[in-house]
Design an enzyme around this catalytic site. Structure first.
Site, PDB file in Angstrom:
ATOM      1  N   SER A 597      41.372  33.268  34.982  1.00  0.00           N
ATOM      2  CA  SER A 597      40.351  32.753  35.886  1.00  0.00           C
ATOM      3  C   SER A 597      39.045  32.559  35.135  1.00  0.00           C
ATOM      4  O   SER A 597      38.764  33.245  34.136  1.00  0.00           O
ATOM      5  CB  SER A 597      40.122  33.732  37.040  1.00  0.00           C
ATOM      6  OG  SER A 597      39.022  33.336  37.839  1.00  0.00           O
ATOM      7  N   TYR A 610      39.036  41.988  40.773  1.00  0.00           N
ATOM      8  CA  TYR A 610      39.644  40.702  40.415  1.00  0.00           C
ATOM      9  C   TYR A 610      39.126  40.215  39.065  1.00  0.00           C
ATOM     10  O   TYR A 610      39.893  39.827  38.181  1.00  0.00           O
ATOM     11  CB  TYR A 610      39.333  39.672  41.506  1.00  0.00           C
ATOM     12  CG  TYR A 610      39.919  38.306  41.236  1.00  0.00           C
ATOM     13  CD1 TYR A 610      41.254  38.029  41.504  1.00  0.00           C
ATOM     14  CD2 TYR A 610      39.126  37.288  40.708  1.00  0.00           C
ATOM     15  CE1 TYR A 610      41.800  36.779  41.257  1.00  0.00           C
ATOM     16  CE2 TYR A 610      39.655  36.023  40.456  1.00  0.00           C
ATOM     17  CZ  TYR A 610      41.004  35.779  40.733  1.00  0.00           C
ATOM     18  OH  TYR A 610      41.525  34.544  40.479  1.00  0.00           O
TER      19      TYR A 610
END
Length: 729
Positions: A597, A610
């Site tokens: 990400s 995350y």
């Protein structure tokens, strides 16, 4: 007649509603729908129809005949050639003027080049080499079929005598001739000398039948097959039936669970062995009929003889590889050793066959690996360039087994002489047809496992890769979602040929499986299923992930922290570790692409678990690139926030994000509108100002698993719209 061994499907009302060409298509589809009548892609049908000549306006007789390629079961009007019948007959004068006349002369092959000169109404469908058989016989309607029962007689030592014994004066006999002009002339002469007959047994090949009425032709075809099958079954039962088939059983089958376990162990290794020139995709068959054959006393002898019908060995090669492994007393290591020795001997034997039979102008030797492998206790493994072809290969060897069963029951099975087989396999016209085939797609012959394919980026990746010829294994924690994606693919691309009525595995370009990537055993079970479905795999794309936001106090519970790392980091490691065991067995280069990400390098409030898990995933890419080299390239794709189509953005999270960023919205506003607002908000923070979609991500995955970036490994490609906060620093 009442039928036991074929299906009678003719519907008078349906037939009466059709024009002449549609009636031919109808008859063809009925015949092709029954695998006991003809094999996939085999056989051909024709009708001689009076039509208006588009130039003169006069009535002319036109031969409509199934063209080159295609399958009777699925054929449509566009799969049939249309040719002036009078011009086809006139070609006999051209052929007769050649200096030599015989089966293997250049004149024979040259006639195929003459068929376009007889084309009616500019029909572009190429004509079949069997066209003269249909043109030169007197019937208005002609069926040329490859039924197992008939070929059992055609492949028997006493074929001519048995033809008379079984059919009396109904069927004439012609010895083996290569399909083409000379065979058509021979049949024409037989029909002239025996005007009462309406069928001919073709030695080593099949049979042909005809009549002036379409329905009568159809029923005649069925009647003759039924009579042959009934005769064979009566002789078969008299010799002990199943118990006495192929000399009786020498080995016993392993239980189904044991067979599956052994297949899972050997198939990736075997795929690597047979894919040394080009990659192959496998089909396993272990039903009662094939097990009866591979377990039998006569299997080694009959397998070595090879197949008889030309349609069979074009798929199955001159013969299969039979491995004499004792499933009751030998282990998997012994099986691998015997397979390795068998493959080496097979390649040497195939090279000797090629060198012994080749001509000065023969094409270069093709892949010397077997396309059919027979193993006692386990069954059969068939190989092809894709799942469809490997299923058809399996189907054809099933036909060969049934032919051998029938021939041995009534007489003695004989195969086609090797020189004749070679002249078919390496026929220049066949080679020309192969050369005309379109180039294979970029990911052809490959199997890709997409983890997280049930939704979002994973689903988009699955659809992107299958467009380039890949087989797709859709894996998701949610089995229904994985199967739904697989169904979308098969609905669009089809299961391929070779499924209907064969009992062979029906999976086509995609299957759906469930797996929990935080559980090694679950991953291994899924990869074993992939091996059994396709023989192995080439690349894995991990798109599964989880986002758990911090609570209102800014913290994340311990269990959610562990879950986030378990799915986003540890799960990817488990997948890589289990997959590498199979990659090493195959010995074929592969690819692993992980999803990280843009958040991996951008620190921000509210997503600590995350973001840090994705930072770890970034480094996991680099570590795995070293660990799995040089066999496997490992790369990553780092998306920025993908809202549209993402399973991580349900309506409540979208609303929460809109509220967080003070973006106006209405509680009753459509979800699509809410998603669009949030996606545009994120887009406005990037340099390109355009929302990022799953399709944008899928393109990066595609590039990383192709040879376009074949020297790229250990890298993370960002697809974030130009998020300058994530620039390398």
């Amino acid at each position: 007649m009442s039928y036991k061994y074929v299906n009678y499907l003719w519907d008078d009302a349906k037939a009466a509603s059709l024009d002449f060409v549609s009636l031919l298509v109808y008859r063809s589809n009925l015949l092709g729908s029954d695998q006991r009548i003809t094999n996939t892609g085999g056989g051909n049908t024709s009708s001689k129809i009076v039509e208006k000549d588009p130039l003169s306006g006069e009535d002319v007789e036109v031969l409509w005949v199934k063209g080159s390629g295609g399958d009777l079961r699925t054929s449509k009007k566009e799969n049939f050639s249309s040719l002036y019948q009078s011009k086809l007959i006139d070609l006999q004068k051209v052929y007769g003027s050649q200096p030599e006349r015989g089966l293997k002369t250049q004149a024979e092959d040259d006639m195929v080049g003459m068929y376009p000169h007889t084309t009616f109404n500019l029909n572009p469908r190429p004509s079949s080499i069997d066209t003269p058989l249909h043109s030169f016989l007197p019937g208005k309607h002609v069926d040329h079929m490859h039924p197992n029962a008939i070929i059992s007689i055609a492949a028997s030592r006493r074929c001519e005598e048995l033809t008379k014994e079984i059919f009396g004066g109904e069927m004439a006999y012609v010895p083996w001739m290569r399909p083409g002009f000379e065979l058509g002339l021979a049949m024409q002469e037989i029909s002239r000398q025996q005007p009462g007959i309406k069928a001919i047994m073709m030695g080593q090949h099949g049979f042909i039948s005809w009549d002036d009425d379409a329905k009568v032709c159809y029923t005649l075809t069925l009647d003759l097959i039924e009579k042959a099958a009934a005769y064979i079954e009566s002789k078969y039962e008299a010799k002990g039936g199943h118990a006495g088939a192929f000399g009786g059983a020498k080995y016993q089958s392993l239980e189904e669970a044991q067979r599956q376990a052994v297949f899972a162990q050997i198939l990736p290794w075997l795929r690597g062995q047979v894919s040394q020139q080009k990659r192959f995709v496998g089909t396993v068959q272990d039903d009662e009929k094939i097990l009866r054959f591979v377990n039998s006393n006569d299997a080694p002898r009959l397998a070595e003889l090879g197949t008889s019908c030309p349609d069979h060995f074009l798929r199955t090669k001159i013969k299969p590889l039979y491995v004499d492994w004792n499933p009751q007393s030998e282990d998997v290591a012994a099986l691998k050793a015997k397979l390795a020795a068998g493959l080496e001997a097979y390649r040497a034997d195939y090279a000797e066959y090629y060198n012994r039979c080749k001509h000065a102008n023969s094409p270069a030797m093709r892949d010397a690996n077997p396309t059919v492998v027979l193993i006692p206790g386990l069954g059969m493994v068939a190989w092809g360039k894709d799942k469809s072809e490997s299923r058809v290969t399996a189907e054809f060897y099933n036909c060969a087994v049934e032919v051998m069963r029938g021939a041995e029951a009534i007489d003695e099975y004989v195969s086609l002489p090797q020189q004749e087989a070679f002249d078919i396999e390496y026929w220049l016209l066949e080679e020309a047809k192969l050369q005309r085939m379109p180039a294979e797609k970029e990911l052809a012959r490959q199997v890709h496992v997409v983890i997280g394919a049930g939704s979002g980026i994973g689903k988009e990746v699955a659809h992107r890769l299958v467009k380039e010829g890949a087989h797709i294994v859709c894996v998701d924690l949610n089995l229904a979602a994985a199967e739904a994606t697989a169904k979308e693919i098969t609905d669009k691309y089809g299961l391929g040929i070779g499924v209907a009525g064969t009992g062979i595995s029906g999976c086509g370009p995609a299957i759906g499986l469930s797996a929990n990537i935080t559980d090694r055993a679950s991953i291994r079970a899924a990869l074993d299923q992939v091996a059994i479905a396709y023989g192995g795999f080439d690349s894995i794309e991990v798109t599964a992930g989880i986002f758990v936001p911090s609570d209102t106090t800014g913290h994340i519970p311990d269990d959610k922290w562990a879950l986030t790392f378990g799915i986003n980091v540890t799960g990817s490691y488990f997948v890589a570790d289990e997959a590498y065991k199979i990659w090493k067995e195959q010995g074929l280069r592969g690819n692993l692409v992980l999803t990280t990400s843009a958040n991996a390098v951008v620190a921000k409030k509210g997503s600590v678990a995350y973001d840090t898990s994705k930072a770890a995933a970034n480094h996991l890419v680099r570590e795995l690139a070293i660990e799995l080299s040089p066999l496997v390239r490992v790369n990553g794709v780092a998306p920025a926030t993908v809202v549209q189509g993402s399973a991580m953005f349900p309506r409540d999270r979208v609303i929460g994000s809109l509220a967080k960023y003070n973006i106006p919205y209405a509680d009753d506003e459509a979800t699509e509108s809410l998603v669009s607002k949030l996606a545009q908000f994120y887009a406005d923070r990037t340099l390109t100002k355009a929302p990022i979609t799953p399709a944008d991500q899928a393109e990066a995955y595609f590039l990383l698993v192709t040879n376009r970036l074949s020297k790229t490994t250990g890298q993370v490609i960002t697809v974030d719209g130009g998020l300058h906060e994530a620039f390398l620093r």
